[in-house]
Motif scaffolding. Structure first.
Motif, PDB file in Angstrom:
ATOM      1  N   THR A  64      33.439  32.418  87.481  1.00  0.00           N
ATOM      2  CA  THR A  64      34.201  33.670  87.584  1.00  0.00           C
ATOM      3  C   THR A  64      33.994  34.533  86.354  1.00  0.00           C
ATOM      4  OG1 THR A  64      35.889  32.623  88.972  1.00  0.00           O
ATOM      5  CG2 THR A  64      36.512  34.654  87.839  1.00  0.00           C
ATOM      6  N   VAL A  65      34.022  33.896  85.182  1.00  0.00           N
ATOM      7  CA  VAL A  65      33.781  34.642  83.938  1.00  0.00           C
ATOM      8  C   VAL A  65      32.378  35.234  83.941  1.00  0.00           C
ATOM      9  CG1 VAL A  65      33.526  34.442  81.435  1.00  0.00           C
ATOM     10  CG2 VAL A  65      35.439  33.315  82.589  1.00  0.00           C
ATOM     11  N   GLU A  66      31.408  34.471  84.405  1.00  0.00           N
ATOM     12  CA  GLU A  66      30.035  34.974  84.483  1.00  0.00           C
ATOM     13  C   GLU A  66      29.958  36.182  85.408  1.00  0.00           C
ATOM     14  OE1 GLU A  66      27.927  31.541  85.770  1.00  0.00           O
ATOM     15  OE2 GLU A  66      27.614  30.759  83.723  1.00  0.00           O
ATOM     16  N   GLY A  67      30.742  36.136  86.487  1.00  0.00           N
ATOM     17  CA  GLY A  67      30.776  37.270  87.407  1.00  0.00           C
ATOM     18  C   GLY A  67      31.362  38.512  86.751  1.00  0.00           C
ATOM     19  N   TYR A  68      32.452  38.321  85.991  1.00  0.00           N
ATOM     20  CA  TYR A  68      33.046  39.448  85.259  1.00  0.00           C
ATOM     21  C   TYR A  68      32.051  40.013  84.250  1.00  0.00           C
ATOM     22  CZ  TYR A  68      37.835  38.715  86.999  1.00  0.00           C
ATOM     23  OH  TYR A  68      38.965  38.626  87.788  1.00  0.00           O
ATOM     24  N   ARG A  69      31.387  39.108  83.536  1.00  0.00           N
ATOM     25  CA  ARG A  69      30.435  39.559  82.512  1.00  0.00           C
ATOM     26  C   ARG A  69      29.296  40.357  83.141  1.00  0.00           C
ATOM     27  NH1 ARG A  69      26.805  35.539  78.825  1.00  0.00           N
ATOM     28  NH2 ARG A  69      25.592  35.525  80.750  1.00  0.00           N
ATOM     29  N   ALA A  70      28.787  39.876  84.255  1.00  0.00           N
ATOM     30  CA  ALA A  70      27.702  40.590  84.946  1.00  0.00           C
ATOM     31  C   ALA A  70      28.168  41.969  85.395  1.00  0.00           C
ATOM     32  CB  ALA A  70      27.209  39.776  86.134  1.00  0.00           C
ATOM     33  N   SER A  71      29.402  42.052  85.899  1.00  0.00           N
ATOM     34  CA  SER A  71      29.943  43.339  86.351  1.00  0.00           C
ATOM     35  C   SER A  71      30.116  44.299  85.175  1.00  0.00           C
ATOM     36  CB  SER A  71      31.290  43.113  87.044  1.00  0.00           C
ATOM     37  OG  SER A  71      31.860  44.347  87.429  1.00  0.00           O
ATOM     38  N   ILE A  72      30.619  43.784  84.051  1.00  0.00           N
ATOM     39  CA  ILE A  72      30.802  44.613  82.851  1.00  0.00           C
ATOM     40  C   ILE A  72      29.462  45.173  82.385  1.00  0.00           C
ATOM     41  CG2 ILE A  72      31.415  44.561  80.392  1.00  0.00           C
ATOM     42  CD1 ILE A  72      33.473  42.337  81.186  1.00  0.00           C
ATOM     43  N   MET A  73      28.459  44.305  82.309  1.00  0.00           N
ATOM     44  CA  MET A  73      27.145  44.730  81.825  1.00  0.00           C
ATOM     45  C   MET A  73      26.528  45.753  82.756  1.00  0.00           C
ATOM     46  SD  MET A  73      25.783  41.033  80.415  1.00  0.00           S
ATOM     47  CE  MET A  73      24.110  41.628  80.118  1.00  0.00           C
ATOM     48  N   SER A  74      26.744  45.565  84.052  1.00  0.00           N
ATOM     49  CA  SER A  74      26.214  46.524  85.021  1.00  0.00           C
ATOM     50  C   SER A  74      26.880  47.880  84.864  1.00  0.00           C
ATOM     51  CB  SER A  74      26.421  45.988  86.440  1.00  0.00           C
ATOM     52  OG  SER A  74      26.023  46.944  87.401  1.00  0.00           O
ATOM     53  N   LYS A  75      28.203  47.876  84.740  1.00  0.00           N
ATOM     54  CA  LYS A  75      28.945  49.134  84.637  1.00  0.00           C
ATOM     55  C   LYS A  75      28.638  49.878  83.341  1.00  0.00           C
ATOM     56  CE  LYS A  75      32.856  47.816  87.582  1.00  0.00           C
ATOM     57  NZ  LYS A  75      34.313  47.545  87.643  1.00  0.00           N
ATOM     58  N   LEU A  76      28.366  49.149  82.261  1.00  0.00           N
ATOM     59  CA  LEU A  76      28.078  49.794  80.979  1.00  0.00           C
ATOM     60  C   LEU A  76      26.579  49.970  80.733  1.00  0.00           C
ATOM     61  CD1 LEU A  76      30.733  48.226  78.555  1.00  0.00           C
ATOM     62  CD2 LEU A  76      30.878  50.261  79.980  1.00  0.00           C
ATOM     63  N   GLY A  77      25.762  49.515  81.661  1.00  0.00           N
ATOM     64  CA  GLY A  77      24.314  49.709  81.543  1.00  0.00           C
ATOM     65  C   GLY A  77      23.669  48.865  80.468  1.00  0.00           C
ATOM     66  N   ALA A  78      24.178  47.645  80.265  1.00  0.00           N
ATOM     67  CA  ALA A  78      23.635  46.743  79.242  1.00  0.00           C
ATOM     68  C   ALA A  78      22.815  45.637  79.899  1.00  0.00           C
ATOM     69  CB  ALA A  78      24.771  46.138  78.423  1.00  0.00           C
ATOM     70  N   ARG A  79      21.726  45.259  79.247  1.00  0.00           N
ATOM     71  CA  ARG A  79      20.868  44.201  79.795  1.00  0.00           C
ATOM     72  C   ARG A  79      21.099  42.856  79.123  1.00  0.00           C
ATOM     73  NH1 ARG A  79      15.552  47.686  78.880  1.00  0.00           N
ATOM     74  NH2 ARG A  79      16.822  48.117  77.037  1.00  0.00           N
ATOM     75  N   SER A  80      21.871  42.850  78.038  1.00  0.00           N
ATOM     76  CA  SER A  80      22.180  41.612  77.331  1.00  0.00           C
ATOM     77  C   SER A  80      23.517  41.775  76.630  1.00  0.00           C
ATOM     78  CB  SER A  80      21.094  41.279  76.302  1.00  0.00           C
ATOM     79  OG  SER A  80      21.115  42.251  75.258  1.00  0.00           O
ATOM     80  N   ILE A  81      24.097  40.664  76.176  1.00  0.00           N
ATOM     81  CA  ILE A  81      25.357  40.739  75.444  1.00  0.00           C
ATOM     82  C   ILE A  81      25.169  41.528  74.149  1.00  0.00           C
ATOM     83  CG2 ILE A  81      27.053  39.391  74.145  1.00  0.00           C
ATOM     84  CD1 ILE A  81      27.506  39.346  77.107  1.00  0.00           C
ATOM     85  N   GLY A  82      24.030  41.308  73.496  1.00  0.00           N
ATOM     86  CA  GLY A  82      23.757  42.050  72.262  1.00  0.00           C
ATOM     87  C   GLY A  82      23.708  43.548  72.513  1.00  0.00           C
ATOM     88  N   GLU A  83      23.059  43.939  73.610  1.00  0.00           N
ATOM     89  CA  GLU A  83      22.971  45.358  73.956  1.00  0.00           C
ATOM     90  C   GLU A  83      24.345  45.899  74.352  1.00  0.00           C
ATOM     91  OE1 GLU A  83      20.630  48.050  77.251  1.00  0.00           O
ATOM     92  OE2 GLU A  83      19.551  46.379  76.308  1.00  0.00           O
TER      93      GLU A  83
END
Length: 213
Positions: free
Chosen positions: A177-196
């Motif tokens: 579930t956390v991975e799903g949230y993280r993927a959604s966050i990165m998609s919405k903010l246009g990031a390809r990695s946590i660092g980005e």
């Protein structure tokens, strides 16, 4: 006036003299810039906001609010525009106050047309980087505001360097579930990695929300 925020090459002319407004307006229109003219400071304040771009050519002495008082209001509202002061009364105290308030130039009437155009063009170019940073920060804020409360909570923990497993434990969620949230966050903010993702947020001058206790 609804597209003021979209145009970097607009010159806002605030002067109680119609002749001066028309003269400056005609001058800048002839060189590919766009003029917007206002007879008073209050008239300008009715349409300006933090998204407004371009250059402000401002008379000092006007009925009602003075040009210097208008500078103060713009600064209080966080509106960043290069200000060129024009006046027929070039006394030193006014010059000092105008410059301290952030005016980029002080021209005494009658001024040289080329000097005004050069100052306008230079000011707009110098402010472009400031506007780009502000626009980026605003877009990121809007995207973060579009996250769900749970996503913002996960983002806050990601910002603290928490791995997925720890976030899952703290929030009483599954790792998936956390991975799903993280993927959604990165998609919405246009990031390809946590660092980005963190770079996007920090470059906008923001910090992830404080994680709940």
């Amino acid at each position: 006036m609804s597209n003021l925020s979209e145009d970097h090459n607009v010159v806002h002319v605030v002067d109680d003299s119609a002749a001066v407004r028309d003269s400056i307006g005609f001058l800048v229109d002839q060189v590919g810039l766009r003029s917007e003219k206002y007879a008073s400071a209050s008239e300008f304040l009715d349409v300006v906001d933090e998204k407004t771009r371009g250059c402000l050519v401002l008379d000092v002495r006007m009925p009602g609010m003075s040009g210097l008082d208008l500078q103060d209001v713009l600064r209080e509202r966080g509106i960043k525009l290069p200000v060129i002061i024009i006046t027929g009364h070039g006394d030193v105290p006014i010059t000092v106050r105008a410059m301290k308030a952030g005016a980029v130039e002080f021209l005494q009437k009658p001024f040289n047309d080329q000097d005004l155009l050069d100052t306008i063009n230079t000011s707009i170019e110098e402010y472009r980087k400031i506007w780009e940073q502000e626009d980026h920060a605003r877009r990121v804020k809007e995207k973060i505001a579009g996250l769900t409360p749970r996503e913002r909570e996960v983002l806050a923990r990601l910002g603290k360097g928490r791995p997925n497993k720890i976030i899952a434990y703290e929030m009483e969620l599954s790792v998936r579930t956390v991975e799903g949230y993280r993927a959604s966050i990165m998609s919405k903010l246009g990031a390809r990695s946590i660092g980005e993702l963190m770079e996007i947020v920090l470059k906008a001058g923001l910090e992830p929300e404080k994680e709940p206790d």
